[in-house]
Design a protein around this motif. Structure first.
Motif, short mmCIF file in Angstrom:
data_model
loop_
_atom_site.label_atom_id
_atom_site.label_comp_id
_atom_site.label_asym_id
_atom_site.label_seq_id
_atom_site.Cartn_x
_atom_site.Cartn_y
_atom_site.Cartn_z
N VAL A 1 17.33 -21.25 11.73
CA VAL A 1 18.49 -20.35 11.95
C VAL A 1 17.69 -19.06 12.40
N GLN A 2 16.62 -18.95 11.73
CA GLN A 2 15.99 -17.53 12.12
C GLN A 2 15.20 -17.56 13.50
N HIS B 1 18.32 -17.09 15.91
CA HIS B 1 18.76 -15.97 16.00
C HIS B 1 17.76 -14.91 16.81
N THR C 1 19.34 -13.08 19.84
CA THR C 1 19.43 -11.39 19.92
C THR C 1 18.67 -10.55 21.25
N TYR D 1 23.03 -22.55 12.33
CA TYR D 1 23.15 -21.02 12.76
C TYR D 1 24.61 -20.69 12.78
N ALA E 1 25.78 -19.66 9.33
CA ALA E 1 24.90 -18.74 8.50
C ALA E 1 25.23 -17.40 8.43
N ASP F 1 24.24 -13.28 7.38
CA ASP F 1 23.20 -12.34 8.06
C ASP F 1 21.75 -12.50 7.33
N LYS G 1 19.85 -15.34 8.56
CA LYS G 1 19.33 -15.23 9.88
C LYS G 1 18.28 -14.10 10.21
N ASN G 2 18.20 -13.28 9.01
CA ASN G 2 17.05 -12.23 9.21
C ASN G 2 15.79 -12.54 9.44
N TYR G 3 14.88 -12.29 10.55
CA TYR G 3 13.70 -12.60 10.83
C TYR G 3 12.64 -11.63 10.49
#
Length: 381
Positions: free
Chosen positions: A246-247, A250, A254, A277, A280, A282, A285-287
């Motif tokens: 998912v990260q 994302h 982006t 994803y 999911a 936020d 998703k945050n990387y």
């Protein structure tokens, strides 16, 4: 499933696409099951760069053709099958029959016709000034493809393509590791530099590429979003921390101009992991925290099993050999199952002649002959 417009093509593609390179040609039931699952979840774009006629046929038979109105297909000009091996070529006497065979697997029509794997500016310029592009244009004029695209790992080639009127979309290798690395026409010079200290300092060529594609209406589909799965392992990732699918997805989505991430599914569980994803939050998703202190790049010289090294003059399936070698070296002792699979190969690492032809094709500077010697010693064959 969310859908995004692919540049100015007018096509609405699923955010999660189907990168089908892991599909076998000898397990129709498995391929059909996975294609059906992806389609049920709303996936509507599939990439078929693979040259093996059995794999192409398996994908078409799996449901892409019987539900042709539900799929947008990326097909590649120049990915051919010669003497039982994938061969990237610009020779039209090989390009044309391979393309016609691919068309037949998908009902005689392919939405996105990509010029396959162009990683040097000189090669790009040669293609755009010769019979190769003339053939591709003729296929579009005849209605057998709707749009012309290109696949490349080199941002300088992608930048040139984004300013070329014929090119409507680009399949480009994107992941958090690659984005912080400098562009080069010399493949052996790729990925040698250290990462920039933060995400905001991504390589300027890549940053410019995404902005230019957005400005010019050139859509991007993503290949190698997980760097062959290495980003999922803390030990193998250059970040020292495992990312989630998912990260990684994302991150790709982006980037400006990106429409779809063509993930390489091998089974339903992996497909579902990427499709997570779509639901999911936020936090998932945050990387950003993973990329905050990226160390020196760890991909240069490492095989990610993309297969672009083929053909091997000795007939070795290099990606498969490297995969078994990596699996074996993850354990204190070579697992019996891995050894058995390796020894079942008709042509093994010990058959390498060291000619170096494969290394000229590798986008990642892998010392393949050296690896073959090490693998032969590891397995004793």
């Amino acid at each position: 499933m969310n859908y995004r417009r692919l540049g100015e093509t007018g096509l609405m593609v699923s955010e999660i696409g189907f990168g089908a390179e892991w599909m076998p040609g000898d397990d129709q039931e498995m391929v059909s099951e996975l294609v059906g699952f992806a389609m049920e979840k709303g996936v509507n774009i599939v990439d078929c760069w693979m040259a093996d006629p059995a794999v192409r046929k398996a994908l078409g038979t799996a449901g892409v053709c019987s539900h042709r109105d539900k799929w947008i297909v990326q097909g590649h000009f120049g990915a051919t099958w010669q003497n039982g091996q994938y061969t990237r070529t610009r020779e039209m006497d090989a390009v044309i029959p391979a393309w016609e065979e691919l068309l037949s697997c998908f009902g005689g029509h392919i939405e996105l016709g990509l010029i396959h794997f162009v990683d040097s500016l000189a090669e790009f310029d040669g293609i755009m000034a010769g019979p190769f592009i003339e053939y591709v244009r003729a296929e579009k004029g005849a209605g057998r493809i709707d749009h012309i695209g290109i696949s490349t790992h080199n941002p300088e080639v992608a930048l040139r393509a984004a300013e070329t009127p014929d090119i409507e979309m680009i399949m480009f290798s994107i992941n958090p590791a690659f984005d912080m690395l400098p562009a080069s026409e010399e493949l052996d010079d790729l990925f040698k530099e250290e990462y920039q200290p933060s995400l905001e300092n991504m390589d300027p060529q890549r940053k410019r590429l995404y902005a230019l594609c957005e400005e010019n209406g050139v859509g991007i589909t993503v290949m190698k979003p997980f760097a062959g799965g290495r980003l999922f392992s803390a030990e193998k990732s250059p970040f020292g921390v495992a990312m989630t699918p998912v990260q990684a997805v994302h991150y790709c989505l982006t980037r400006p101009a990106v429409a779809s991430v063509l993930a390489g599914f091998r089974d339903i569980d992996e497909c579902a992991g990427c499709l997570a994803y779509e639901t999911a939050d936020d936090t998932a998703k945050n990387y950003a925290s993973i990329l905050a202190n990226a160390p020196q790049h760890a991909y240069f010289g490492n095989c990610i099993y993309c297969g672009h090294c083929q053909p091997c003059t000795a007939g070795i399936d290099i990606a498969t050999v490297n995969k078994y070698s990596d699996l074996a070296q993850m354990q204190d002792e070579v697992p019996a199952s891995v050894r058995d699979h390796y020894l079942a190969l008709e042509v093994r690492a010990g058959d390498c002649t060291g000619c170096g032809a494969c290394e000229a094709n590798c986008p990642f500077g892998v010392p393949i002959a050296q690896r073959m010697a090490g693998t032969a010693a590891l397995f004793g064959a």
